[in-house]
Design an enzyme around this catalytic site. Structure first.
Site, PDB file in Angstrom:
ATOM      1  N   ARG A 194       0.773  -1.230   0.000  1.00  0.00           N
ATOM      2  CA  ARG A 194       0.000   0.000   0.000  1.00  0.00           C
ATOM      3  C   ARG A 194       0.798   1.270   0.000  1.00  0.00           C
ATOM      4  O   ARG A 194       0.330   2.285  -0.503  1.00  0.00           O
ATOM      5  CB  ARG A 194      -0.885   0.020   1.246  1.00  0.00           C
ATOM      6  N   PHE A 315      -9.698   1.164  -4.729  1.00  0.00           N
ATOM      7  CA  PHE A 315      -9.030  -0.136  -4.761  1.00  0.00           C
ATOM      8  C   PHE A 315      -7.935  -0.229  -3.726  1.00  0.00           C
ATOM      9  O   PHE A 315      -7.638   0.734  -3.035  1.00  0.00           O
ATOM     10  CB  PHE A 315      -8.566  -0.478  -6.164  1.00  0.00           C
ATOM     11  N   GLU A 316      -7.377  -1.401  -3.573  1.00  0.00           N
ATOM     12  CA  GLU A 316      -6.371  -1.690  -2.544  1.00  0.00           C
ATOM     13  C   GLU A 316      -6.897  -1.407  -1.158  1.00  0.00           C
ATOM     14  O   GLU A 316      -6.194  -0.884  -0.305  1.00  0.00           O
ATOM     15  CB  GLU A 316      -5.091  -0.852  -2.799  1.00  0.00           C
ATOM     16  N   GLY A 317      -8.144  -1.743  -0.947  1.00  0.00           N
ATOM     17  CA  GLY A 317      -8.729  -1.468   0.358  1.00  0.00           C
ATOM     18  C   GLY A 317      -9.447  -0.135   0.333  1.00  0.00           C
ATOM     19  O   GLY A 317      -8.819   0.903   0.259  1.00  0.00           O
TER      20      GLY A 317
END
Lengths: 511, 324
Positions: A194, A315-317
């Site tokens: 992240r 995205f990515e959480g």
């Protein structure tokens, strides 16, 4: 990046962040690359055994094969319990047969090697349970079909599609980690990639600043160039401060992760991601705004940047989920330490109560907080004393607020999302202040060019963040009039009950 | 006016007001204004407006013009009109669940409307299990099939699916529902609430959410001052799984309803269904008739093809309030 043993570049996290900064100039390329290496092959890299690494990493590192990460399903975003894809052991015990479908897989069409998460039956203490397992699935195994590419708003260059598995035979050797251990693998993969969003957003904003300031300096209205108007100047200042903060946070996190011993920086990475995605979206919007109508047309790249940036908070959480993660991880840690103290207070231990009262009195009467950042032996450069003092005040107030929240809610705080959101925002701001102050101090101390500009940016950001934090923490006090959570919940309840806007039209008459 | 059925017609009221002679009752000097000028006539006007108020009819600008012409600006009927015009707009939208003036004539539509009104759930689906029809069988008898309209929402279906098959479900009814001046009756399918010992909470699965812990591993509970879940009225009365309306509330019809429900809720095949039906709406009977009714109706136990047990209990109305 894969280590040099398997043919990769063997870059550290910091170098990866630097590369991400450059690659982010085009959103689609960045996303394709990230899907390939930050999540696609990370599984093999961190949790795979030697045989898997030898077999797959060389080709993946050279780019001959492309990787993808398959976790999301139509019914399952963050809820791992609703994953429907199943993997059953075949009769000869040598293969797992995977059946199911996954959606929104980046590189889904072009990937050769996929990390797929499926449910398997595992014996836990003699009880049969369904647990998730991670598999390396090659397209060559057969039974893997990709749907047509999704028509997205932005990052249209990257391929996102639905991938279906129909009894795909996966050899038992391709299980990453152990059978039933897929959850931990997934968490580790997702948490590690992240932080690079910070440097990539910063890179994009820096480029945008360059492009828009060209325009702002040359376009003239009312005999003045745009750059002389206050509102435009404010936009540039916002962009510069945001870029500065994002860079500082990203490289600080990368540096922390590069320390020996593989420290767990998932919390910091989540904070970087939330701040950068929201800051990036705001700055890109402002950049388009500076150009006005021209920015809105397709002739200029600004609208593409805006569309590409819209996916960042998603995205990515999703940012909402990450805020919960940030706040709850903090609460868990604080709770462990404070449990004894809070229990004592609830029991009514006189000594404890008196000490609390004493501390509160000291604060209200204007006692100063000192954590050692400023002063003679302070780590922060003297020109940043003001900001450092503000940060210290914030931190101590945060401590007291967290303690009172744990006292009031205990472990049921998991359900109070509005409160946790504020706590997470404060945490992100405090981390940003740390990053900014340390970077500015370093710049002055070693004499980098334009370090006075950095001091300026740092001070601006800290003042702003100090004010915001104070407001958020005031809202977290008990029965605080600034806290409108009850109203928000009530409005939401009525609107959702009717599934429409509830008020009568302003033009309606009663007679 | 109710005899002619025009009590809700504003035109008729205006015509009635028109009967009064214009300009006769308007006071012309201050003495006439001081003393109640033509009191009986003003009372009559006020009574007319009062009847409009009882039936909830909003007066018209024509009414106002007539009143001004007949009684003048400062008369009692005019004041009454002004009060009507002040309060009626405010009361128009006070009912959050208004019943339309004209209820649907068709019993199926009426049942649909009243069931959605009871359920108050936007997701609930109304199913018509049987439309009313009259058949004439071979032997020349008239067979009237009543309408059966049922309603069930998706959350109710889930609750029913989770119901423990060893505990019975009850068909209770008929309960009255008054809509203006029509009374319809509905039946419900419900179960008793689980005793607190048997309530099973799902064990915490730490691998449920990929991103954040769904439960914190702390030993702290909510502070007493922040405890908001206690509510005197919030009692657990047991889940209600479905409701239905039918004109003939006997066991055969309700059996049909249950079999219709079974298509979407297969668990009903294994759960024992008890019918706890009241006597239903009946005309008042003489003393001798009621005595004879209490004697008959031994308890019948029938075992139909499917696995469910069916027990009919004809309880006198009084005991409906007892919770078992």
């Amino acid at each position: 990046f894969s280590s040099s043993i398997s043919g990769g570049l063997g870059l550290s996290n910091t170098m990866y962040a630097r590369l991400a900064e450059i690659i982010s100039l085009d959103g689609s390329i960045a996303v394709t690359l990230a899907a390939h290496q930050a999540i696609g092959l990370k599984g093999i890299l961190i949790a795979g055994n030697e045989a898997q690494k030898q077999k797959y990493l060389p080709k993946l590192a050279s780019g001959e094969h492309i990787a993808a990460f398959c976790l999301t399903e139509p019914g399952s975003g963050s809820d791992a319990a609703s994953i429907q894809t199943r993997a059953v052991l075949s009769e000869d015990g040598k293969h797992f047969l995977i059946t199911g479908s996954k959606i929104w897989i980046s590189n889904g069409d072009i990937a050769d090697i996929m990390t797929v998460f499926a449910r398997t039956e595992v014996l836990v203490d003699g009880v049969k349970k369904d647990k998730i397992t991670a598999f390396i699935v090659e397209r060559a195994f057969g039974g893997v079909t990709s749907g047509k590419p999704e028509d997205k708003l932005g990052i249209r260059g990257s391929n996102t599609c639905e991938v279906s598995f129909d009894n795909v035979p996966v050899p038992v050797e391709n299980v990453i980690g152990e059978v039933g251990g897929g959850f931990k693998v997934a968490m580790n993969i997702l948490n590690s990639g992240r932080f690079s969003m910070g440097s990539s957003s910063a890179g994009m904003i820096k480029k945008l600043i360059a492009m828009t300031s060209e325009y702002a300096a040359t376009r003239k209205q009312f005999n003045k160039s745009l750059s002389e108007f206050g509102m435009i100047q404010e936009k540039f200042a916002v962009m510069a401060v945001n870029a500065f903060v994002m860079e500082s946070m990203a490289y600080l996190t990368a540096g922390m992760m590069d320390r020996p011993g593989l420290p767990d920086c998932s919390l910091e990475a989540a904070m970087v991601k939330v701040f950068s995605s929201e800051g990036g979206w705001i700055c890109v919007s402002e950049a388009l705004q500076i150009l006005g109508g021209l920015g809105y047309t397709k002739n200029y790249p600004y609208e593409r940047y805006v569309r590409d940036c819209r996916i960042l908070p998603i995205f990515e959480g999703t940012n909402e989920i990450l805020r919960m993660y940030i706040a709850l991880t903090g609460m868990q840690y604080a709770g462990k330490i404070l449990t004894a103290k809070v229990k004592e207070m609830k029991k009514g231990n006189i000594g404890m109560v008196l000490s609390m009262v004493g501390k509160k009195l000291k604060n209200t009467l204007g006692g100063s907080v000192d954590f050692g950042l400023t002063g003679k032996d302070g780590v922060v450069h003297p020109s940043l004393t003001e900001s450092a003092k503000k940060m210290e005040q914030n931190v101590s107030l945060l401590g007291m607020t967290v303690e009172s929240l744990l006292y009031r809610y205990g472990k049921t705080i998991v359900d109070e999302q509005l409160i946790l959101k504020r706590v997470a925002d404060v945490l992100i701001n405090v981390y940003a202040m740390t990053a900014v102050l340390s970077r500015a101090s370093r710049s002055i101390s070693i004499g980098l060019r334009n370090h006075d500009h950095e001091v300026l940016l740092a001070n601006t950001f800290c003042t702003n963040a100090f004010f915001k934090n104070n407001y958020l923490m005031t809202q977290l006090q008990k029965h605080s009039p600034e806290n409108d959570d009850a109203n928000i919940k009530k409005i939401a309840k009525e609107v959702l009950e009717n599934r429409a806007y509830v008020c009568s039209h302003p033009l309606e008459r009663t007679y | 006016m109710p005899e002619f059925g025009v009590e809700r017609d504003l035109v008729v009221y205006n015509k009635l007001l028109d009967v009064f002679p214009k300009e006769v009752f308007v006071p012309r000097n201050f003495i006439q204004r001081m003393f109640n000028h033509y009191p009986r006539q003003q009372e009559c006007g006020v009574q007319l407006l009062e009847q409009m108020e009882t039936y909830g009819i909003m007066p018209n600008v024509e009414t106002k013009v007539l009143l001004v012409q007949i009684f003048g600006e400062k008369s009692h009927p005019m004041r009454k009109y002004q009060r009507l015009m002040y309060w009626f707009p405010r009361f128009k939208h006070t009912n959050p669940f208004p019943v339309p003036q004209q209820l649907p004539e068709d019993p199926v539509d009426l049942a649909r409307f009243s069931l959605t009104r009871i359920a108050n759930d936007l997701d609930a689906a109304v199913t018509v299990y049987q439309l009313p029809c009259t058949d004439i069988t071979e032997s020349g008898e008239q067979l009237t099939l009543p309408h059966i309209v049922g309603i069930q929402g998706p959350s109710q279906m889930e609750l029913l699916a989770k119901h423990n098959p060893s505990r019975p479900v009850f068909v209770e009814g008929p309960f009255p529902l008054w809509l203006r001046d029509t009374c319809v009756h509905y039946y419900i399918l419900r179960a008793d609430p689980l005793p607190p010992e048997e309530k099973v909470e799902e064990p915490y699965d730490p691998e449920r959410c990929l991103d954040y812990p769904l439960q914190l591993d702390l030993d702290l509970d909510r502070d007493f001052g922040d405890e908001e879940s206690f509510d005197v009225e919030d009692l657990d009365e047991g889940p209600v799984f479905a409701m239905c309306m039918t004109s003939q509330g006997d066991q055969a019809t309700l059996n049909q309803w249950i079999s219709g429900l079974q298509q979407n809720n297969p668990i009903l095949g294994q759960v024992p269904t008890l019918f706890r039906l009241n006597a239903g709406p009946k005309e008042l009977q003489g003393v001798s008739d009621t005595e004879s009714e209490h004697h008959h109706r031994p308890e019948q136990e029938t075992r139909p093809e499917e696995e469910r047990e069916v027990l009919e209990q004809e309880e006198p109305r009084r005991s409906q309030g007892m919770k078992q």
